[in-house]
Design a protein around this motif. Structure first.
Motif, mmCIF file in Angstrom:
data_model
loop_
_atom_site.group_PDB
_atom_site.id
_atom_site.type_symbol
_atom_site.label_atom_id
_atom_site.label_comp_id
_atom_site.label_asym_id
_atom_site.label_seq_id
_atom_site.Cartn_x
_atom_site.Cartn_y
_atom_site.Cartn_z
ATOM 1 N N ARG A 116 0.847 -1.205 0.000
ATOM 2 C CA ARG A 116 0.000 0.000 0.000
ATOM 3 C C ARG A 116 0.880 1.251 0.000
ATOM 4 N NH1 ARG A 116 -2.523 2.934 4.353
ATOM 5 N NH2 ARG A 116 -4.541 3.815 3.738
ATOM 6 N N GLN A 117 0.583 2.183 -0.895
ATOM 7 C CA GLN A 117 1.363 3.401 -1.022
ATOM 8 C C GLN A 117 0.516 4.617 -0.659
ATOM 9 O OE1 GLN A 117 2.898 3.600 -4.999
ATOM 10 N NE2 GLN A 117 4.213 1.771 -4.780
ATOM 11 N N VAL A 118 1.110 5.521 0.133
ATOM 12 C CA VAL A 118 0.450 6.761 0.555
ATOM 13 C C VAL A 118 1.346 7.914 0.153
ATOM 14 C CG1 VAL A 118 -0.500 8.084 2.459
ATOM 15 C CG2 VAL A 118 -0.669 5.580 2.475
ATOM 16 N N VAL A 119 0.855 8.806 -0.684
ATOM 17 C CA VAL A 119 1.615 9.955 -1.179
ATOM 18 C C VAL A 119 0.921 11.229 -0.719
ATOM 19 C CG1 VAL A 119 2.523 11.135 -3.223
ATOM 20 C CG2 VAL A 119 2.387 8.628 -3.171
ATOM 21 N N LYS A 156 -4.120 13.363 0.525
ATOM 22 C CA LYS A 156 -3.284 12.165 0.446
ATOM 23 C C LYS A 156 -3.849 11.244 -0.636
ATOM 24 C CE LYS A 156 -2.062 12.206 5.358
ATOM 25 N NZ LYS A 156 -2.094 11.436 6.629
ATOM 26 N N THR A 157 -2.943 10.702 -1.449
ATOM 27 C CA THR A 157 -3.322 9.740 -2.484
ATOM 28 C C THR A 157 -2.924 8.341 -2.017
ATOM 29 O OG1 THR A 157 -3.009 11.397 -4.213
ATOM 30 C CG2 THR A 157 -3.106 9.089 -4.893
ATOM 31 N N VAL A 158 -3.886 7.474 -1.841
ATOM 32 C CA VAL A 158 -3.671 6.115 -1.350
ATOM 33 C C VAL A 158 -3.879 5.154 -2.523
ATOM 34 C CG1 VAL A 158 -4.354 4.380 0.328
ATOM 35 C CG2 VAL A 158 -4.460 6.795 0.940
ATOM 36 N N THR A 159 -2.860 4.340 -2.790
ATOM 37 C CA THR A 159 -2.921 3.367 -3.889
ATOM 38 C C THR A 159 -2.826 1.956 -3.308
ATOM 39 O OG1 THR A 159 -1.838 4.955 -5.356
ATOM 40 C CG2 THR A 159 -1.908 2.648 -6.066
ATOM 41 N N GLU A 160 -3.806 1.122 -3.603
ATOM 42 C CA GLU A 160 -3.863 -0.254 -3.109
ATOM 43 C C GLU A 160 -4.143 -1.199 -4.277
ATOM 44 O OE1 GLU A 160 -5.633 0.519 1.380
ATOM 45 O OE2 GLU A 160 -6.966 -0.147 -0.224
ATOM 46 N N HIS A 161 -3.723 -2.450 -4.120
ATOM 47 C CA HIS A 161 -3.966 -3.490 -5.115
ATOM 48 C C HIS A 161 -4.771 -4.602 -4.465
ATOM 49 C CE1 HIS A 161 -0.592 -1.288 -6.888
ATOM 50 N NE2 HIS A 161 -0.959 -1.799 -8.063
ATOM 51 N N GLY A 179 -9.422 -13.962 -10.067
ATOM 52 C CA GLY A 179 -7.981 -14.027 -10.115
ATOM 53 C C GLY A 179 -7.317 -12.811 -10.728
ATOM 54 N N ARG A 180 -8.092 -11.819 -11.125
ATOM 55 C CA ARG A 180 -7.517 -10.623 -11.715
ATOM 56 C C ARG A 180 -7.051 -9.676 -10.623
ATOM 57 N NH1 ARG A 180 -11.395 -7.990 -16.018
ATOM 58 N NH2 ARG A 180 -9.515 -6.667 -16.127
ATOM 59 N N THR A 181 -5.990 -8.940 -10.885
ATOM 60 C CA THR A 181 -5.449 -7.955 -9.954
ATOM 61 C C THR A 181 -5.870 -6.561 -10.408
ATOM 62 O OG1 THR A 181 -3.532 -9.361 -9.508
ATOM 63 C CG2 THR A 181 -3.367 -7.051 -8.883
ATOM 64 N N VAL A 182 -6.499 -5.819 -9.494
ATOM 65 C CA VAL A 182 -6.977 -4.461 -9.798
ATOM 66 C C VAL A 182 -6.292 -3.485 -8.871
ATOM 67 C CG1 VAL A 182 -9.211 -5.247 -10.669
ATOM 68 C CG2 VAL A 182 -8.948 -4.721 -8.252
ATOM 69 N N ARG A 183 -6.141 -2.269 -9.365
ATOM 70 C CA ARG A 183 -5.530 -1.207 -8.570
ATOM 71 C C ARG A 183 -6.616 -0.211 -8.155
ATOM 72 N NH1 ARG A 183 -0.994 2.388 -11.346
ATOM 73 N NH2 ARG A 183 -2.856 2.978 -12.574
ATOM 74 N N LEU A 184 -6.619 0.159 -6.868
ATOM 75 C CA LEU A 184 -7.611 1.077 -6.299
ATOM 76 C C LEU A 184 -6.886 2.320 -5.815
ATOM 77 C CD1 LEU A 184 -10.528 1.681 -5.390
ATOM 78 C CD2 LEU A 184 -9.996 0.521 -3.243
#
Length: 274
Positions: free
Chosen positions: A19-22, A29-34, A40-45
């Motif tokens: 998890r990334q927090v910028v 704050k921009t929070v990026t999660e997978h 079985g697909r991987t999505v980015r939120l």
């Protein structure tokens, strides 16, 4: 030809990125999660979050209680209620009296009347004409050349009265003095209807409450609620005069032991009616 798969040939799933927090320049704050879906697909939120501080005025005891350390199963948990162990209910406001709003309005009105009376008394005590008793200087009175000062008139009247009453006693009965009210005679007392005395009333009881309480028993002639001179609250008893004795008897029979405003009333004949 089908080949049998070996467990060693199966490739493990790749781990998800952390998890990334910028922090942005505008305070957000921009929070990026997978995340991995069921297929079985991987999505980015990606989410943009802005922290907002809300100031709330609470009771001092409530604020101190929020700073207490948690204990038991919640020892070491983060501040605030935990939805898994705590159920936040609806906020209920306790109303101690059903006449609170009316009492507040009466207190404000009484205070306003006192301020107006003080202001009038203050204005009248500064300037007062000796000729016409107006709120101006005596030298500027428009009637100073045509009227005689009131002090001379009252002084002359008192002098003539003293000279005429020199041979008589100076005693004046109370009912003949200036501003005295005539005392009620026996005829006035006989004209009053049968009166009952209701006791154990709450301090918030008003005259309208007693009138509504006695209305089903017959026509009332007079309702008097005893009040304190300083607080203007009910002293716990009231007198009710009916037009006929039968209505008063019905009121005593029904109101004696009747529950009113969380109290048990007591009704009886007044001393004059007995």
């Amino acid at each position: 030809m089908n080949k049998t798969s070996n467990w060693a040939d199966e490739v493990d799933e790749e781990p998800l990125p952390e998890r990334q927090v910028v922090a942005n320049s505008d305070g957000t704050k921009t929070v990026t999660e997978h995340r991995r879906t069921n297929s079985g697909r991987t999505v980015r939120l990606t989410r943009c979050i802005r922290d907002k501080v809300v100031h709330e005025h609470v009771n001092r005891a409530v604020a101190e209680r929020k700073q207490w350390a948690k204990f038991g199963d919640e020892r070491g948990a983060s501040p605030g209620p935990n939805i898994s162990t705590t159920m936040v209910g609806e906020q209920v406001w306790l109303r101690l009296s059903q006449y609170a709003a009316q009492q507040q309005k009466e207190a404000e009105l009484h205070m306003q009347q006192q301020q107006e009376e003080r202001a009038k008394a203050g204005k009248s005590s500064y300037i007062l004409c000796r000729v016409c008793r107006g709120q101006h200087f005596t030298a500027k009175c428009p009637y100073k050349d045509t009227l005689v000062p009131l002090e001379e008139i009252t002084g002359a009247a008192e002098t003539s009265a003293d000279a005429g009453d020199a041979g008589r006693s100076s005693y004046v009965p109370p009912h003949m003095r200036a501003g005295a009210k005539p005392a009620p005679g026996m005829r006035d007392r006989r004209d009053e209807g049968p009166t009952i005395r209701i006791t154990n009333l709450s301090e918030h009881t008003q005259k309208e409450d007693v009138e509504q309480l006695c209305r089903p028993f017959g026509m009332t002639e007079r309702v008097h609620v005893a009040k304190d001179r300083e607080t203007q609250l009910c002293r716990g008893f009231a007198f009710v005069s009916f037009m006929d004795r039968e209505s008063a008897e019905r009121a005593i029979a029904r109101l004696n032991g009747y529950g009113f405003d969380h109290l048990i009333l007591s009704a009886e004949w007044s001393n004059d009616t007995r």
